[in-house]
Design a protein around this motif. Sequence first.
Motif, short mmCIF file in Angstrom:
data_model
loop_
_atom_site.label_atom_id
_atom_site.label_comp_id
_atom_site.label_asym_id
_atom_site.label_seq_id
_atom_site.Cartn_x
_atom_site.Cartn_y
_atom_site.Cartn_z
N ALA A 19 0.86 -1.18 0.00
CA ALA A 19 0.00 0.00 0.00
C ALA A 19 0.90 1.23 0.00
O ALA A 19 2.04 1.17 0.45
N HIS A 20 0.38 2.32 -0.53
CA HIS A 20 1.16 3.56 -0.60
C HIS A 20 0.36 4.73 -0.01
O HIS A 20 -0.87 4.69 0.03
N ARG A 21 1.09 5.75 0.45
CA ARG A 21 0.48 6.97 0.99
C ARG A 21 -0.12 7.74 -0.18
O ARG A 21 0.53 7.98 -1.18
N SER A 22 -1.37 8.15 -0.03
CA SER A 22 -2.04 8.89 -1.09
C SER A 22 -3.03 9.87 -0.48
O SER A 22 -3.73 9.54 0.48
N LEU A 23 -3.09 11.06 -1.03
CA LEU A 23 -4.07 12.06 -0.59
C LEU A 23 -5.39 11.70 -1.30
O LEU A 23 -5.82 12.38 -2.23
N CYS A 24 -6.00 10.61 -0.83
CA CYS A 24 -7.12 10.01 -1.56
C CYS A 24 -8.42 9.94 -0.77
O CYS A 24 -9.35 9.25 -1.17
N LEU A 48 -8.78 17.13 1.86
CA LEU A 48 -8.20 15.83 1.52
C LEU A 48 -7.22 15.43 2.62
O LEU A 48 -6.45 16.26 3.10
N VAL A 49 -7.28 14.16 2.99
CA VAL A 49 -6.32 13.60 3.95
C VAL A 49 -5.73 12.33 3.36
O VAL A 49 -6.24 11.77 2.39
N PHE A 50 -4.64 11.91 3.97
CA PHE A 50 -3.93 10.74 3.46
C PHE A 50 -4.63 9.45 3.82
O PHE A 50 -5.23 9.33 4.89
N GLY A 51 -4.52 8.51 2.92
CA GLY A 51 -4.95 7.14 3.16
C GLY A 51 -3.89 6.21 2.63
O GLY A 51 -3.06 6.61 1.80
N LEU A 52 -3.91 4.99 3.10
CA LEU A 52 -3.07 3.95 2.51
C LEU A 52 -3.92 3.31 1.43
O LEU A 52 -4.96 2.72 1.72
#
Length: 172
Positions: free
Chosen positions: A31-36, A51-55
């Motif tokens: 998994a990667h850090r993404s502003l998703c 927007l906040v980060f999600g994996l």
Amino acid sequence: MSDFWVFGYGSLMWNPGFDHVMAQPALLRGAHRSLCVYSWVHRGTEENPGLVFGLDHGGACRGMAFRVHGGNREETVAYLRAREQVTGVYLESWRKVSLGGGETVEALTYVVDRRHPQYAGALPLADQLGIVTGAVGKSGRNPDYVLSTAAHLEELGIVDHNVGWLAEQLKG
């Protein structure tokens, strides 16, 4: 009760909010850090989401692993659920993370639920910037969240090109 680990990749890295006995750089694969994640509470509202980060699925993510004393398990998990699960956008899971010294541990991790209405997906960076710039939630301004995360990543020597680009644009 034995100690356990919590993996942080966004604000948990610089503001864990729970007692821990140790913090180490860590790597999570898969998994990667993404502003998703559209933020409807902490960094925006339903009317004006931030927007906040999600994996998100795929790749790898460098972050921090926090070792928590086993006697604090119940209160720490309750705190994390109250903080991270306000709208149920994250799935709580145990994932293997590699610590700085090479040891692999299971860590409590919050991964984005792609089926949730707050899942923004892989937005173009310019769109992310436009959303972040004007959003504010109960935990403060959305740009401050991104800038704090970028600063902490830099302190740790973690290169995240997307976060770096957003931080540069937000600094103006």
